[in-house]
Motif scaffolding. Structure first.
Motif, mmCIF file in Angstrom:
data_model
loop_
_atom_site.group_PDB
_atom_site.id
_atom_site.type_symbol
_atom_site.label_atom_id
_atom_site.label_comp_id
_atom_site.label_asym_id
_atom_site.label_seq_id
_atom_site.Cartn_x
_atom_site.Cartn_y
_atom_site.Cartn_z
ATOM 1 N N ALA A 59 -3.304 -4.526 -5.753
ATOM 2 C CA ALA A 59 -4.082 -5.749 -5.979
ATOM 3 C C ALA A 59 -4.159 -6.041 -7.474
ATOM 4 O O ALA A 59 -4.022 -7.197 -7.904
ATOM 5 C CB ALA A 59 -5.481 -5.607 -5.388
ATOM 6 N N THR A 96 -3.890 -0.342 -1.760
ATOM 7 C CA THR A 96 -4.461 -1.688 -1.819
ATOM 8 C C THR A 96 -5.083 -1.946 -3.178
ATOM 9 O O THR A 96 -4.879 -3.007 -3.783
ATOM 10 C CB THR A 96 -5.522 -1.863 -0.714
ATOM 11 O OG1 THR A 96 -4.926 -1.646 0.557
ATOM 12 C CG2 THR A 96 -6.125 -3.253 -0.769
ATOM 13 N N THR A 100 -2.309 -9.254 -9.653
ATOM 14 C CA THR A 100 -3.052 -10.214 -10.474
ATOM 15 C C THR A 100 -2.666 -10.134 -11.946
ATOM 16 O O THR A 100 -2.815 -11.118 -12.675
ATOM 17 C CB THR A 100 -4.566 -9.973 -10.341
ATOM 18 O OG1 THR A 100 -4.862 -8.608 -10.695
ATOM 19 C CG2 THR A 100 -5.028 -10.215 -8.914
#
Length: 421
Positions: free
Chosen positions: A346, A342, A350
């Motif tokens: 993540a 995660t 981005t």
């Protein structure tokens, strides 16, 4: 035999001396940290005199007016004028007339009702902007009375879809998680208030960035955990594990920023802040970002570990504390693996545009990874991940020490004629 069984049942419902001692130590630790946090909050809270002057967003006399898009022109084509740099607008290149421009009807201000053409960036034109969309324009006052004011594109009004998504999020959380979900949203609002009213002003005022981030983060964790999960030994266990793992993350982040020689000025945000915030310590700012970035994941892991150990005790009252710790760690290892994914994905999501740009450069991978901007993110990710991993054994050990003592194993008497065990 019945007397012995009844005594064992009673022992399971009364805290043993070791339980009471462990819980007393836990509560004393949390009380001392709470006192230290409130003291730090009072000491680090910035006064208005310590804050830098507010910076005007636009030049004097410039105002913002609303407008409605009536026409969206074509986007200008992109041509390559050199081996590496794409550019637009070459004199010998034919472009559609008025490309990269919008026609908009002014909806407020002195020129309300007028239609005018404004130049926009190619990305705005390609974003799906359509007639009827609301935008904001910058109005530059005329230099002389006989001249007309100049308008420039500012931004798209996105309030309606953003509010719709927020309402949908709140409704989904309330329906699925009910009261606990609503309380979690209240805690999220409190966290936002602490960041906005304490952490950011404290950093701008030149306070110790690491101290500001730690105090703010600890305060957030106290309120968020007890608000969402209720006051209990289980929640206190998760909170203690979170605080200790947070200390690991803060110490590691502070060391890594110095060891990797990071400046905290890898992007244009840092360059702008340098102009307006003289007291800001950019390396401490980077460390503060590392600390705050790990809060949500730490909260998730520690509450899960604490709940797992307490549920294991309820399901297996005769397990020893060592067995509880081992079982809890087996659960934690699975959680660690998924949570690390995660964290990494993540960031990859981005920063996908940046990663694409870096992949186009003809540079060795080692040089790319050593660049300021990627090194910052690598340090941020690894420090958060190490703190996350450390939180699992820490929380599991605290939970195994604070759950009720194991019930004695009651053996049934051997039947007549059977050998005794």
């Amino acid at each position: 035999m019945s007397h012995g069984h009844g005594h064992g049942s009673h022992a399971a419902h009364s805290a043993a001396p070791s339980d009471r001692r462990a819980r007393a130590v836990l509560m004393l630790f949390l009380a001392l940290v709470a006192v230290g946090t409130l003291s730090g909050l009072a000491a680090l809270w910035p006064s208005a005199d310590d804050l830098p002057d507010r910076v005007a967003y636009a030049a004097e006399g410039v105002t913002f007016v609303d407008a409605e898009v009536t026409v969206v022109e074509e986007a200008c084509p992109v041509i390559v004028v050199g081996p590496d740099m794409p550019q637009t607008g070459e004199a010998d290149q034919e472009f559609p007339e008025n490309c990269n421009s919008l026609v908009a009807a002014v909806a407020s201000g002195p020129e309300e009702g007028q239609e005018l053409r404004v130049q926009a960036e190619a990305g705005v034109v390609r974003s799906g902007l359509e007639p009827g969309d609301d935008i904001s324009l910058m109005r530059f006052p005329p230099a002389a009375e006989a001249e007309a004011p100049v308008y420039a594109f500012s931004h798209v009004h996105r309030g309606t879809p953003l509010v719709a998504m927020t309402v949908l999020f709140v409704v989904v959380v309330a329906v699925v998680a009910r009261l606990r979900g609503i309380l979690a949203l209240v805690g999220l609002g409190f966290a936002a208030a602490i960041v906005w009213w304490f952490v950011l002003p404290g950093l701008l005022a030149g306070e110790n960035g690491i101290a500001v981030a730690v105090v703010g983060s600890v305060l957030i964790m106290y309120v968020v955990l007890y608000l969402a999960h209720g006051p209990s030994v289980r929640t206190s266990t998760a909170l203690a594990g979170t605080l200790l793992a947070l200390a690991v993350t803060a110490a590691l982040g502070a060391w890594a920023v110095g060891a990797v020689r990071l400046s905290g000025l890898s992007n244009e945000d840092g360059e702008f802040l340098q102009l307006y915030a003289d007291n800001l310590d950019f390396r401490a700012l980077l460390t503060a970002g590392i600390i705050i970035a790990g809060l949500g994941v730490l909260n998730d892991v520690t509450i899960t570990q604490a709940s797992a150990v307490f549920e294991l005790r309820a399901a297996a009252p005769t397990m020893t504390r060592r067995e509880l710790f081992g079982s809890g760690m087996r659960i934690g290892r699975d959680h660690i693996a998924s949570t690390i994914y995660t964290i990494v994905f993540a960031y990859a999501g981005t920063a996908l545009g940046l990663l694409l740009l870096l992949s186009l450069y003809d540079r060795p991978l080692g040089d790319v990874l050593s660049s300021d901007i990627l090194s910052e993110e690598i340090v941020r990710t690894l420090a958060s991940a190490i703190g996350l991993v450390a939180s699992v054994p820490i929380t599991t050990a605290i939970a195994a020490a604070t759950v009720t003592a194991p019930e004695p194993v009651v053996r049934e008497p051997a039947a007549a004629g059977e050998p005794s065990a």
